[in-house]
Design a protein around this motif. Structure first.
Motif, PDB file in Angstrom:
ATOM      1  N   PHE A  99       0.844  -1.205   0.000  1.00 17.32           N
ATOM      2  CA  PHE A  99       0.000   0.000   0.000  1.00 17.32           C
ATOM      3  C   PHE A  99       0.876   1.250   0.000  1.00 17.32           C
ATOM      4  O   PHE A  99       1.857   1.323   0.749  1.00 17.32           O
ATOM      5  CB  PHE A  99      -0.926   0.004   1.209  1.00 17.32           C
ATOM      6  N   PRO A 100       0.540   2.225  -0.821  1.00 23.26           N
ATOM      7  CA  PRO A 100       1.417   3.394  -1.001  1.00 23.26           C
ATOM      8  C   PRO A 100       1.546   4.256   0.250  1.00 23.26           C
ATOM      9  O   PRO A 100       0.569   4.503   0.946  1.00 23.26           O
ATOM     10  CB  PRO A 100       0.742   4.163  -2.135  1.00 23.26           C
ATOM     11  N   ASN A 101       2.766   4.705   0.489  1.00 20.97           N
ATOM     12  CA  ASN A 101       2.993   5.689   1.542  1.00 20.97           C
ATOM     13  C   ASN A 101       2.622   7.071   1.000  1.00 20.97           C
ATOM     14  O   ASN A 101       2.138   7.207  -0.117  1.00 20.97           O
ATOM     15  CB  ASN A 101       4.450   5.647   2.026  1.00 20.97           C
ATOM     16  N   THR A 102       2.860   8.096   1.792  1.00 17.20           N
ATOM     17  CA  THR A 102       2.466   9.450   1.394  1.00 17.20           C
ATOM     18  C   THR A 102       3.126   9.879   0.082  1.00 17.20           C
ATOM     19  O   THR A 102       2.483  10.492  -0.785  1.00 17.20           O
ATOM     20  CB  THR A 102       2.848  10.450   2.510  1.00 17.20           C
ATOM     21  N   VAL A 103       4.394   9.509  -0.091  1.00 16.04           N
ATOM     22  CA  VAL A 103       5.117   9.873  -1.317  1.00 16.04           C
ATOM     23  C   VAL A 103       4.469   9.229  -2.541  1.00 16.04           C
ATOM     24  O   VAL A 103       4.245   9.883  -3.568  1.00 16.04           O
ATOM     25  CB  VAL A 103       6.605   9.453  -1.210  1.00 16.04           C
ATOM     26  N   ASN A 104       4.137   7.940  -2.428  1.00 15.32           N
ATOM     27  CA  ASN A 104       3.548   7.240  -3.572  1.00 15.32           C
ATOM     28  C   ASN A 104       2.114   7.672  -3.840  1.00 15.32           C
ATOM     29  O   ASN A 104       1.656   7.675  -4.983  1.00 15.32           O
ATOM     30  CB  ASN A 104       3.610   5.728  -3.359  1.00 15.32           C
ATOM     31  N   LEU A 105       1.386   8.040  -2.782  1.00  9.63           N
ATOM     32  CA  LEU A 105       0.033   8.575  -2.989  1.00  9.63           C
ATOM     33  C   LEU A 105       0.109   9.886  -3.769  1.00  9.63           C
ATOM     34  O   LEU A 105      -0.709  10.151  -4.654  1.00  9.63           O
ATOM     35  CB  LEU A 105      -0.663   8.797  -1.644  1.00  9.63           C
ATOM     36  N   THR A 106       1.104  10.700  -3.429  1.00 13.75           N
ATOM     37  CA  THR A 106       1.304  11.959  -4.158  1.00 13.75           C
ATOM     38  C   THR A 106       1.683  11.681  -5.611  1.00 13.75           C
ATOM     39  O   THR A 106       1.220  12.377  -6.529  1.00 13.75           O
ATOM     40  CB  THR A 106       2.396  12.800  -3.472  1.00 13.75           C
ATOM     41  N   ARG A 107       2.511  10.657  -5.821  1.00 14.21           N
ATOM     42  CA  ARG A 107       2.883  10.291  -7.189  1.00 14.21           C
ATOM     43  C   ARG A 107       1.664   9.837  -7.987  1.00 14.21           C
ATOM     44  O   ARG A 107       1.485  10.217  -9.152  1.00 14.21           O
ATOM     45  CB  ARG A 107       3.924   9.162  -7.175  1.00 14.21           C
ATOM     46  N   LEU A 108       0.806   9.048  -7.368  1.00 18.88           N
ATOM     47  CA  LEU A 108      -0.413   8.598  -8.040  1.00 18.88           C
ATOM     48  C   LEU A 108      -1.288   9.790  -8.425  1.00 18.88           C
ATOM     49  O   LEU A 108      -1.863   9.836  -9.514  1.00 18.88           O
ATOM     50  CB  LEU A 108      -1.204   7.653  -7.131  1.00 18.88           C
ATOM     51  N   TYR A 109      -1.356  10.756  -7.511  1.00 19.62           N
ATOM     52  CA  TYR A 109      -2.157  11.952  -7.791  1.00 19.62           C
ATOM     53  C   TYR A 109      -1.537  12.753  -8.937  1.00 19.62           C
ATOM     54  O   TYR A 109      -2.244  13.210  -9.845  1.00 19.62           O
ATOM     55  CB  TYR A 109      -2.240  12.814  -6.529  1.00 19.62           C
ATOM     56  N   ARG A 110      -0.238  12.899  -8.912  1.00 15.07           N
ATOM     57  CA  ARG A 110       0.458  13.665  -9.960  1.00 15.07           C
ATOM     58  C   ARG A 110       0.314  12.980 -11.326  1.00 15.07           C
ATOM     59  O   ARG A 110       0.160  13.638 -12.353  1.00 15.07           O
ATOM     60  CB  ARG A 110       1.937  13.798  -9.597  1.00 15.07           C
TER      61      ARG A 110
END
Length: 335
Positions: A134-145
């Motif tokens: 499950f994505p951490n904060t960095v990967n969640l931001t990457r998914l959003y970007r």
């Protein structure tokens, strides 16, 4: 239609279901006069082959007539009452005959098999979005970007929709309008169900469900595996919505937006399609409840438990020991 149930002592969920059915007969009705049209009423009662459903529908007719006497003629009332009693006898006979139908045999799958498939599905989802967990904060931001946050959210919701019935004893269609709470104090509405999210030991607070009138308020412990997935889901929902989410499931998620769908029946209808994609089998909430009872009652230690201990296990499915015995279906050809 609500005013015709003002004097009812039934649970809010039962009354809501009765009203929904009555409205489905005549959506333009402003009173109960349509109940005199026996041809229309009987056609709606019998547009399913399921005797239990027919009996439940007829029960709504009889209940509203009990609360509002003189709505129909004595002749019509007697016709409805006769059918209701006949369906009740047939329903009880079918309920006691807990032998698998051919259709149930074709779609039979164990909870253990579902767990294996669902574990793999989650790995496939992570791989699809170039992750291993499950994505951490960095990967969640990457998914959003990368404009993939909502697509990931849609896939993860499908997983969670199945997970709540596979990693946890299957309750009925209560998750679609269930609310989140992080404190017991905020779970204050006596007519709502809550997922009480805690760091560990989360619970379901069940107040409005099919037989709440007999079982009352129930607290159900969330099993550890599901507890972690639900924490992840809450984090993801918060990211997509931009604030703390109100509802647990049944969101309409597009590539750019998310909105809760208040139609709980849509969740119930969508779930079998989600399971077909996973298993190729037609799996419903009811068949999952049967599968869970098979898992519970097939455990080698089950027969060493007292009736009271067994009762506590079955209450996780929001029914009692006696009802549970009818949920385990017999496959006589394999005996």
């Amino acid at each position: 239609m609500e005013q015709y149930f003002n004097n009812s002592t039934e649970s809010a969920s039962t009354i809501s279901n009765r009203i929904r059915f009555l409205k489905s007969i005549d959506r333009e009705a402003t009173d109960l006069s349509f109940l005199n049209n026996t041809k229309t009423i009987l056609a709606r009662i019998k547009d399913t082959d399921n005797v239990g459903t027919q009996h439940t529908r007829m029960g709504s007719i009889m209940k509203v007539l009990e609360l509002n006497p003189n709505t129909v003629s004595k002749k019509v009332f007697n016709q409805y009452e006769k059918l209701y009693n006949e369906l009740g006898i047939q329903k009880n006979a079918n309920r006691d005959n807990n032998v698998m139908t051919d259709k149930q045999k074709e779609n039979q799958i164990s909870i253990g098999e579902l767990e294996v498939l669902l574990d793999q599905r989650l790995k496939d989802i992570y791989e699809k979005y170039r992750m291993t967990t499950f994505p951490n904060t960095v990967n969640l931001t990457r998914l959003y970007r990368d404009k993939n946050l909502f697509n990931f959210g849609s896939d993860f919701q499908k997983f969670i929709s199945m997970a709540v019935y596979v990693y946890q004893p299957a309750i009925r269609n209560n998750y679609a309008d269930m609310r989140w709470t992080t404190t017991k104090k905020n779970a204050s509405d006596s007519h709502e169900n809550y997922y009480w999210k805690k760091p560990s030991g989360s619970k379901l607070i069940m107040r409005r469900y099919k037989n709440d009138y007999s079982l009352g308020e129930q607290y159900i412990n969330i099993r550890p595996k599901l507890n972690q997935y639900m924490k992840n889901w809450y984090t993801l929902l918060t990211k997509m919505i931009g604030s703390n989410p109100k509802y647990v499931l049944n969101y309409t998620i597009t590539s750019r937006s998310i909105k809760h769908n208040p139609n709980t029946e849509s969740f119930k209808k969508q779930l079998p399609r989600t399971y077909i994609d996973l298993t190729g089998l037609h799996i419903t909430i009811n068949s999952l409840r049967h599968a869970w009872e098979d898992k519970i009652q097939s455990d080698p230690n089950y027969n060493n438990l007292t009736v009271g201990e067994k009762e506590q296990l079955h209450l996780e499915l929001l029914h009692r020991f006696d009802t549970a015995q009818r949920y385990q279906l017999l496959d006589r050809e394999s005996e």
